[in-house]
Design an enzyme around this catalytic site. Structure first.
Site, PDB file in Angstrom:
ATOM      1  N   ASP A 101       0.854  -1.182   0.000  1.00 21.72           N
ATOM      2  CA  ASP A 101       0.000   0.000   0.000  1.00 21.72           C
ATOM      3  C   ASP A 101       0.893   1.237   0.000  1.00 21.72           C
ATOM      4  O   ASP A 101       2.097   1.146   0.267  1.00 21.72           O
ATOM      5  CB  ASP A 101      -0.898   0.005   1.243  1.00 21.72           C
ATOM      6  N   SER A 102       0.300   2.381  -0.256  1.00 22.09           N
ATOM      7  CA  SER A 102       1.043   3.632  -0.218  1.00 22.09           C
ATOM      8  C   SER A 102       1.509   3.972   1.188  1.00 22.09           C
ATOM      9  O   SER A 102       2.397   4.805   1.356  1.00 22.09           O
ATOM     10  CB  SER A 102       0.174   4.769  -0.759  1.00 22.09           C
ATOM     11  N   CYS A 162      -4.183  -0.943  -2.274  1.00 23.86           N
ATOM     12  CA  CYS A 162      -4.257   0.512  -2.414  1.00 23.86           C
ATOM     13  C   CYS A 162      -5.157   0.789  -3.612  1.00 23.86           C
ATOM     14  O   CYS A 162      -4.898   0.287  -4.710  1.00 23.86           O
ATOM     15  CB  CYS A 162      -2.862   1.086  -2.644  1.00 23.86           C
ATOM     16  N   GLU A 189      -5.070   8.499   9.944  1.00 16.74           N
ATOM     17  CA  GLU A 189      -3.708   8.221  10.389  1.00 16.74           C
ATOM     18  C   GLU A 189      -3.350   8.961  11.673  1.00 16.74           C
ATOM     19  O   GLU A 189      -2.430   8.550  12.393  1.00 16.74           O
ATOM     20  CB  GLU A 189      -2.711   8.524   9.264  1.00 16.74           C
ATOM     21  N   CYS A 203     -11.198   3.610  -0.459  1.00 13.27           N
ATOM     22  CA  CYS A 203      -9.825   3.822   0.009  1.00 13.27           C
ATOM     23  C   CYS A 203      -9.657   2.916   1.217  1.00 13.27           C
ATOM     24  O   CYS A 203     -10.575   2.808   2.046  1.00 13.27           O
ATOM     25  CB  CYS A 203      -9.596   5.286   0.388  1.00 13.27           C
ATOM     26  N   HIS A 218      -8.135   3.189   3.895  1.00 14.97           N
ATOM     27  CA  HIS A 218      -8.238   3.838   5.208  1.00 14.97           C
ATOM     28  C   HIS A 218      -9.690   3.924   5.687  1.00 14.97           C
ATOM     29  O   HIS A 218      -9.946   3.945   6.894  1.00 14.97           O
ATOM     30  CB  HIS A 218      -7.691   5.267   5.152  1.00 14.97           C
TER      31      HIS A 218
END
Length: 279
Positions: free
Chosen positions: A18-19, A81, A160, A192, A194
């Protein structure tokens, strides 16, 4: 001898990248759904976010990460991702000899099956929404469906920072999602990796009549099917102390570990920093 070779093949790890840290929601689902599999995770924490970068840059980054994962002798790769899945997956599929899947197709398939009124929403990074990739996949299945995308770039830093249930997140989510409410969608893709961590906030704002699709969950399901189809599914739990899960990042190992242990309850003890530009 053949039996030993097959056994060692089954015991090889799955590579996930993932990024940054959002792909850990995919890792969490893989751990839950196919617990016998070993994993090698790479988070490109030095070069995030991917959502504002060009197709060429994301493809170059993804190639480097795949080359690293190949040195770890993985048997399959998950592009955890949405942005990299949108911009680089097709290229990677043509260039490598390993089974590889992204997170977009599994979510798109479920959303196309789920919608009752033919109105689907997608939230994601600017790159994912701008690519139109969810619309493309969904309309391959159901051409009549209307897809409405909304970029929500501030969700990633909020997640995050650990602000999963916070008035600031509520305020930003209301601003982003109010327009989608007015479109009449009955299905919303969390586009996404997240975003599953603020699923309760999104669900509360959208209302009970909107079904939320979590591509992280659907990707783990599809990965299990792929491994079984390719004869790569490991039916035997790894031996204790066999380094089942390994984590690598391009920067910020301490921050990564803190975040990882907040969402994965396996006691992740270490993450090694590597220079991904060398690959």
């Amino acid at each position: 001898m053949r039996e030993v070779e097959e056994k060692s093949l089954l015991e090889k790890p799955i590579g996930v990248f993932d990024s940054g840290m959002g792909g850990l929601t995919v890792v969490r689902e893989i751990m839950r759904q196919i617990p016998n599999e070993r994993l090698v995770y790479f988070g490109d924490t030095a070069r995030l976010p991917y959502g504002s970068k060009s197709r060429e840059t994301i493809t170059r980054f993804s190639r480097q990460i795949v080359r690293f994962l190949e040195t770890m002798d993985v048997k399959a790769i998950v592009v955890a991702c949405n942005t990299a899945s949108a911009y680089a997956l097709d290229t990677l599929e043509q260039e490598i000899g390993l089974p590889i899947i992204g997170v977009i197709k599994p979510g798109a398939k479920v959303a196309a099956r789920t919608t009752r009124n033919g109105q689907i929403g997608v939230i994601g990074t600017a790159a994912t929404i701008g690519s139109g990739i969810y619309t493309t996949y969904i309309r391959q299945i159901r051409p009549e469906v209307r897809v409405t995308g909304k970029a929500c770039p501030l969700f990633v830093p909020l997640v995050e920072e650990g602000l999963w249930q916070d008035p600031v997140t509520d305020e930003i989510a209301m601003r982003y999602l109010s327009g989608l409410i007015d479109t009449g969608i009955d299905t919303l893709i969390l586009g996404c990796t997240h975003y599953p961590l603020i699923r309760s906030t999104v669900g509360r704002i959208m209302g009970d009549h909107v079904t939320l699709v979590n591509p992280a969950y659907e990707t783990a399901r599809e990965l299990k099917e792929l491994l079984m189809e390719k004869g790569l599914f490991n039916p035997v739990p790894p031996a204790l102390g066999s380094n089942k899960y390994r984590f690598f990042v391009s920067d910020g190992a301490e921050q990564f570990l803190h975040f990882a242990n907040s969402i994965i309850k396996y006691g992740i003890l270490s993450a090694k920093v590597i220079n991904i530009e060398e690959y």
